[in-house]
Each structure stands twice: as C-alpha cells, then as structure tokens.
Design a protein around this motif. Sequence first.
Motif, PDB file in Angstrom:
ATOM      1  N   ILE A   1      -5.196  -2.792 -17.074  1.00 32.17           N
ATOM      2  CA  ILE A   1      -6.111  -2.398 -15.995  1.00 32.17           C
ATOM      3  C   ILE A   1      -6.552  -3.685 -15.307  1.00 32.17           C
ATOM      4  CG2 ILE A   1      -8.251  -1.198 -15.402  1.00 32.17           C
ATOM      5  CD1 ILE A   1      -6.128   0.605 -16.722  1.00 32.17           C
ATOM      6  N   ARG A   2      -6.278  -3.788 -14.019  1.00 35.81           N
ATOM      7  CA  ARG A   2      -6.494  -5.038 -13.302  1.00 35.81           C
ATOM      8  C   ARG A   2      -7.667  -4.919 -12.336  1.00 35.81           C
ATOM      9  NH1 ARG A   2      -0.002  -5.817 -12.356  1.00 35.81           N
ATOM     10  NH2 ARG A   2       0.414  -6.373 -14.535  1.00 35.81           N
ATOM     11  N   ARG A   3      -8.383  -6.040 -12.187  1.00 32.79           N
ATOM     12  CA  ARG A   3      -9.538  -6.121 -11.299  1.00 32.79           C
ATOM     13  C   ARG A   3      -9.443  -7.420 -10.496  1.00 32.79           C
ATOM     14  NH1 ARG A   3     -10.546  -4.923 -16.309  1.00 32.79           N
ATOM     15  NH2 ARG A   3     -11.361  -2.878 -16.823  1.00 32.79           N
ATOM     16  N   GLU A   4      -9.859  -7.375  -9.235  1.00 33.73           N
ATOM     17  CA  GLU A   4      -9.733  -8.530  -8.348  1.00 33.73           C
ATOM     18  C   GLU A   4     -10.396  -9.782  -8.924  1.00 33.73           C
ATOM     19  OE1 GLU A   4     -10.712  -9.920  -3.766  1.00 33.73           O
ATOM     20  OE2 GLU A   4     -11.277  -7.908  -4.410  1.00 33.73           O
ATOM     21  N   ALA A   5     -11.635  -9.684  -9.356  1.00 30.04           N
ATOM     22  CA  ALA A   5     -12.355 -10.865  -9.845  1.00 30.04           C
ATOM     23  C   ALA A   5     -11.652 -11.483 -11.051  1.00 30.04           C
ATOM     24  CB  ALA A   5     -13.796 -10.489 -10.200  1.00 30.04           C
ATOM     25  N   GLU A   6     -11.135 -10.652 -11.935  1.00 28.96           N
ATOM     26  CA  GLU A   6     -10.454 -11.169 -13.120  1.00 28.96           C
ATOM     27  C   GLU A   6      -9.140 -11.848 -12.764  1.00 28.96           C
ATOM     28  OE1 GLU A   6     -10.198  -7.793 -15.731  1.00 28.96           O
ATOM     29  OE2 GLU A   6     -12.240  -8.113 -16.496  1.00 28.96           O
ATOM     30  N   MET A   7      -8.417 -11.298 -11.789  1.00 31.64           N
ATOM     31  CA  MET A   7      -7.152 -11.928 -11.397  1.00 31.64           C
ATOM     32  C   MET A   7      -7.394 -13.270 -10.712  1.00 31.64           C
ATOM     33  SD  MET A   7      -4.730  -8.693 -10.440  1.00 31.64           S
ATOM     34  CE  MET A   7      -5.914  -7.813  -9.443  1.00 31.64           C
ATOM     35  N   LYS A   8      -8.474 -13.370  -9.936  1.00 34.69           N
ATOM     36  CA  LYS A   8      -8.828 -14.662  -9.336  1.00 34.69           C
ATOM     37  C   LYS A   8      -9.202 -15.660 -10.425  1.00 34.69           C
ATOM     38  CE  LYS A   8     -10.225 -13.036  -4.788  1.00 34.69           C
ATOM     39  NZ  LYS A   8     -11.335 -12.859  -3.839  1.00 34.69           N
ATOM     40  N   GLN A   9      -9.925 -15.197 -11.420  1.00 31.99           N
ATOM     41  CA  GLN A   9     -10.268 -16.048 -12.560  1.00 31.99           C
ATOM     42  C   GLN A   9      -8.997 -16.500 -13.290  1.00 31.99           C
ATOM     43  OE1 GLN A   9     -12.961 -14.105 -15.285  1.00 31.99           O
ATOM     44  NE2 GLN A   9     -12.959 -15.817 -16.707  1.00 31.99           N
ATOM     45  N   ALA A  10      -8.038 -15.602 -13.433  1.00 27.74           N
ATOM     46  CA  ALA A  10      -6.769 -15.940 -14.084  1.00 27.74           C
ATOM     47  C   ALA A  10      -6.041 -17.038 -13.320  1.00 27.74           C
ATOM     48  CB  ALA A  10      -5.884 -14.704 -14.218  1.00 27.74           C
ATOM     49  N   LEU A  11      -6.036 -16.960 -11.990  1.00 32.63           N
ATOM     50  CA  LEU A  11      -5.360 -17.988 -11.189  1.00 32.63           C
ATOM     51  C   LEU A  11      -6.016 -19.353 -11.381  1.00 32.63           C
ATOM     52  CD1 LEU A  11      -4.626 -15.924  -7.972  1.00 32.63           C
ATOM     53  CD2 LEU A  11      -2.947 -16.825  -9.599  1.00 32.63           C
TER      54      LEU A  11
ATOM     55  N   ALA B   1      -0.085  -9.010  -8.216  1.00 34.16           N
ATOM     56  CA  ALA B   1      -1.021  -7.946  -8.601  1.00 34.16           C
ATOM     57  C   ALA B   1      -2.299  -8.021  -7.778  1.00 34.16           C
ATOM     58  CB  ALA B   1      -1.336  -8.048 -10.092  1.00 34.16           C
ATOM     59  N   LEU B   2      -2.753  -9.218  -7.475  1.00 33.75           N
ATOM     60  CA  LEU B   2      -3.942  -9.388  -6.644  1.00 33.75           C
ATOM     61  C   LEU B   2      -3.677  -8.921  -5.216  1.00 33.75           C
ATOM     62  CD1 LEU B   2      -6.835 -10.494  -6.402  1.00 33.75           C
ATOM     63  CD2 LEU B   2      -5.838 -12.738  -5.934  1.00 33.75           C
ATOM     64  N   GLU B   3      -2.505  -9.217  -4.717  1.00 35.05           N
ATOM     65  CA  GLU B   3      -2.133  -8.841  -3.343  1.00 35.05           C
ATOM     66  C   GLU B   3      -1.973  -7.331  -3.174  1.00 35.05           C
ATOM     67  OE1 GLU B   3      -0.629  -9.860   0.660  1.00 35.05           O
ATOM     68  OE2 GLU B   3      -1.759 -10.983  -0.830  1.00 35.05           O
ATOM     69  N   ARG B   4      -1.406  -6.670  -4.166  1.00 37.54           N
ATOM     70  CA  ARG B   4      -1.103  -5.234  -4.064  1.00 37.54           C
ATOM     71  C   ARG B   4      -2.365  -4.430  -4.349  1.00 37.54           C
ATOM     72  NH1 ARG B   4       3.291  -1.951  -3.566  1.00 37.54           N
ATOM     73  NH2 ARG B   4       4.726  -3.701  -3.611  1.00 37.54           N
ATOM     74  N   THR B   5      -3.002  -3.944  -3.291  1.00 36.28           N
ATOM     75  CA  THR B   5      -4.284  -3.244  -3.401  1.00 36.28           C
ATOM     76  C   THR B   5      -4.074  -1.740  -3.514  1.00 36.28           C
ATOM     77  OG1 THR B   5      -4.431  -3.315  -1.002  1.00 36.28           O
ATOM     78  CG2 THR B   5      -5.620  -5.025  -2.226  1.00 36.28           C
ATOM     79  N   GLU B   6      -3.420  -1.345  -4.583  1.00 34.00           N
ATOM     80  CA  GLU B   6      -3.190   0.054  -4.896  1.00 34.00           C
ATOM     81  C   GLU B   6      -2.842   0.156  -6.376  1.00 34.00           C
ATOM     82  OE1 GLU B   6       0.277   2.072  -3.531  1.00 34.00           O
ATOM     83  OE2 GLU B   6       1.619   0.543  -4.274  1.00 34.00           O
ATOM     84  N   SER B   7      -2.751   1.382  -6.859  1.00 33.21           N
ATOM     85  CA  SER B   7      -2.234   1.638  -8.199  1.00 33.21           C
ATOM     86  C   SER B   7      -0.991   2.487  -8.046  1.00 33.21           C
ATOM     87  CB  SER B   7      -3.274   2.383  -9.043  1.00 33.21           C
ATOM     88  OG  SER B   7      -4.376   1.553  -9.307  1.00 33.21           O
ATOM     89  N   ARG B   8       0.088   2.075  -8.742  1.00 32.13           N
ATOM     90  CA  ARG B   8       1.358   2.810  -8.650  1.00 32.13           C
ATOM     91  C   ARG B   8       2.171   2.448  -9.887  1.00 32.13           C
ATOM     92  NH1 ARG B   8       4.370   4.821  -4.037  1.00 32.13           N
ATOM     93  NH2 ARG B   8       2.791   3.878  -2.711  1.00 32.13           N
TER      94      ARG B   8
ATOM     95  N   HIS C   1       1.418  -0.516 -12.435  1.00 29.58           N
ATOM     96  CA  HIS C   1       0.427  -1.406 -11.826  1.00 29.58           C
ATOM     97  C   HIS C   1      -0.837  -0.603 -11.563  1.00 29.58           C
ATOM     98  CE1 HIS C   1      -1.432  -4.370  -9.232  1.00 29.58           C
ATOM     99  NE2 HIS C   1      -1.461  -3.496  -8.247  1.00 29.58           N
ATOM    100  N   THR C   2      -1.901  -0.888 -12.323  1.00 27.81           N
ATOM    101  CA  THR C   2      -3.149  -0.135 -12.198  1.00 27.81           C
ATOM    102  C   THR C   2      -4.271  -1.078 -11.810  1.00 27.81           C
ATOM    103  OG1 THR C   2      -2.400   1.397 -13.898  1.00 27.81           O
ATOM    104  CG2 THR C   2      -4.744   1.400 -13.389  1.00 27.81           C
ATOM    105  N   ARG C   3      -4.860  -0.817 -10.647  1.00 25.13           N
ATOM    106  CA  ARG C   3      -6.010  -1.587 -10.174  1.00 25.13           C
ATOM    107  C   ARG C   3      -7.242  -0.697 -10.301  1.00 25.13           C
ATOM    108  NH1 ARG C   3      -5.375  -6.017  -6.280  1.00 25.13           N
ATOM    109  NH2 ARG C   3      -7.626  -5.842  -6.181  1.00 25.13           N
ATOM    110  N   GLU C   4      -8.192  -1.111 -11.112  1.00 25.19           N
ATOM    111  CA  GLU C   4      -9.424  -0.345 -11.256  1.00 25.19           C
ATOM    112  C   GLU C   4     -10.191  -0.285  -9.928  1.00 25.19           C
ATOM    113  OE1 GLU C   4     -12.277  -0.292 -14.862  1.00 25.19           O
ATOM    114  OE2 GLU C   4     -13.118  -1.759 -13.439  1.00 25.19           O
ATOM    115  N   ASP C   5     -10.116  -1.359  -9.148  1.00 25.43           N
ATOM    116  CA  ASP C   5     -10.813  -1.423  -7.871  1.00 25.43           C
ATOM    117  C   ASP C   5     -10.023  -0.762  -6.727  1.00 25.43           C
ATOM    118  OD1 ASP C   5      -8.951  -3.449  -8.195  1.00 25.43           O
ATOM    119  OD2 ASP C   5     -10.161  -5.002  -7.238  1.00 25.43           O
ATOM    120  N   HIS C   6      -8.799  -0.334  -6.991  1.00 28.26           N
ATOM    121  CA  HIS C   6      -7.975   0.411  -6.022  1.00 28.26           C
ATOM    122  C   HIS C   6      -7.190   1.457  -6.807  1.00 28.26           C
ATOM    123  CE1 HIS C   6      -8.750  -2.358  -2.686  1.00 28.26           C
ATOM    124  NE2 HIS C   6      -8.664  -3.330  -3.587  1.00 28.26           N
ATOM    125  N   PRO C   7      -7.835   2.556  -7.201  1.00 29.82           N
ATOM    126  CA  PRO C   7      -7.220   3.488  -8.155  1.00 29.82           C
ATOM    127  C   PRO C   7      -6.131   4.411  -7.592  1.00 29.82           C
ATOM    128  CG  PRO C   7      -9.418   4.223  -7.553  1.00 29.82           C
ATOM    129  CD  PRO C   7      -9.222   2.887  -6.901  1.00 29.82           C
TER     130      PRO C   7
END
Length: 189
Positions: free
Chosen positions: A52-62, A107-114, A117-123
């Motif tokens: 489950i991916r979230r924008e803030a966490e992916m930025k932190q990962a980078l 994953a940060l760029e793709r603002t959807e879930s499909r 690839h699951t984005r909690e902030d873009h379900p």
Amino acid sequence: MDDEQIDAAAAEALRPFSAEAETEEPAGGPPENPYTLHQELQQTMNDLVGIIRREAEMKQALEKLAELRVRARRAGVEGHRQFNPGWHLALDLRNMLLVSECVARAALERTESRGGHTREDHPSMDRKWRNVNLLCRLTDPSGGLAATDPVRGQIALERQTTEPIRPDLLALFEKEELVKYLAEEELYE
C-alpha cells in the motif's frame, strides 16, 4: 569500448577493496558494510514503497535512496577476488539502488490504483493512466552515482503512450479478471 573505458570499469569494480584508503569520497567516512546497506535498502522499500503506497512515504523513500547511494560509494570489502559474496553484493548495490529508484519514482508518478499498484491516496483506477507506460532512463548514462539530490536522483521518467488492447485480445480473458486492470468503461468499448 576502448581501453580507457575498460580500465575505468575495472577500477570501479575493484574500488570496494580499497574503500578504507579513499578519503575524498562524497560525505566521507569509514567504509560501509555492503550487507548493512542491502538490509537498509530492503527495509526502506518494504516500509515506504510496499504493497500500500502513499505519496509522503514514497518521497521519504527517495530521500533515503539518495542517502544510500552516497553510502554505497563507500562500500568496502575484505578478502580477495576469489568467491567473495561481500564484493559481489557491493557491485550489485548500484543496480539494486537504480531499480529501487525506478519503482519508487514510477509509483509516485502513477496517481491511481490498478492491479498490483495500490495507492492509498489514489484508490481508484484512472482512465487517463490506462494507455501510459512509465519508462525509466538514467539521468547520467555514463554511470555516475554522485547525485545526492533525491528530487533529481539517478532516474528520469518518460511517459510513453500505448495502443489500446485490441477487442479480439480482450475477448480471450474473463471480464471478472480484467476488472482488476481495466476501468468499467474500458471493458465495454
């Protein structure tokens, strides 16, 4: 390849054996253990770019990947070149870091879930992403690893438009299976 390129590649491959002697590395310090770096890389990707991916966490990962990239330049090993798993890991870290950055940036760029690839902030699935593939390219094809800025990083993303799935190919799959990957309106075009 010319002799100069071969010599540079050989020197880069052998650098982990002389990590203790080098003092001019970026953000100098003692040699880094490749196993520790590998473990931190795994933990970073698991915790911040997981299922489950979230924008803030992916930025932190980078940011963490940029730090690990600098530290990986100081990976040092002991022993000889004959079967040396630590040396092999030190060599593999560069590619592991590149792949990890590709995953995190895409994953940060793709603002959807499909699909997987699951984005909690873009379900939800977003039709505009259906025909877009994200390609990763090195920002420095010469192989330099010095970039420490997590925003710039080592990877540039490029969007590539794909062709829609042909109706005869769609017909080969159960609609219930395709619903994971295609938006409702795409199933019945």
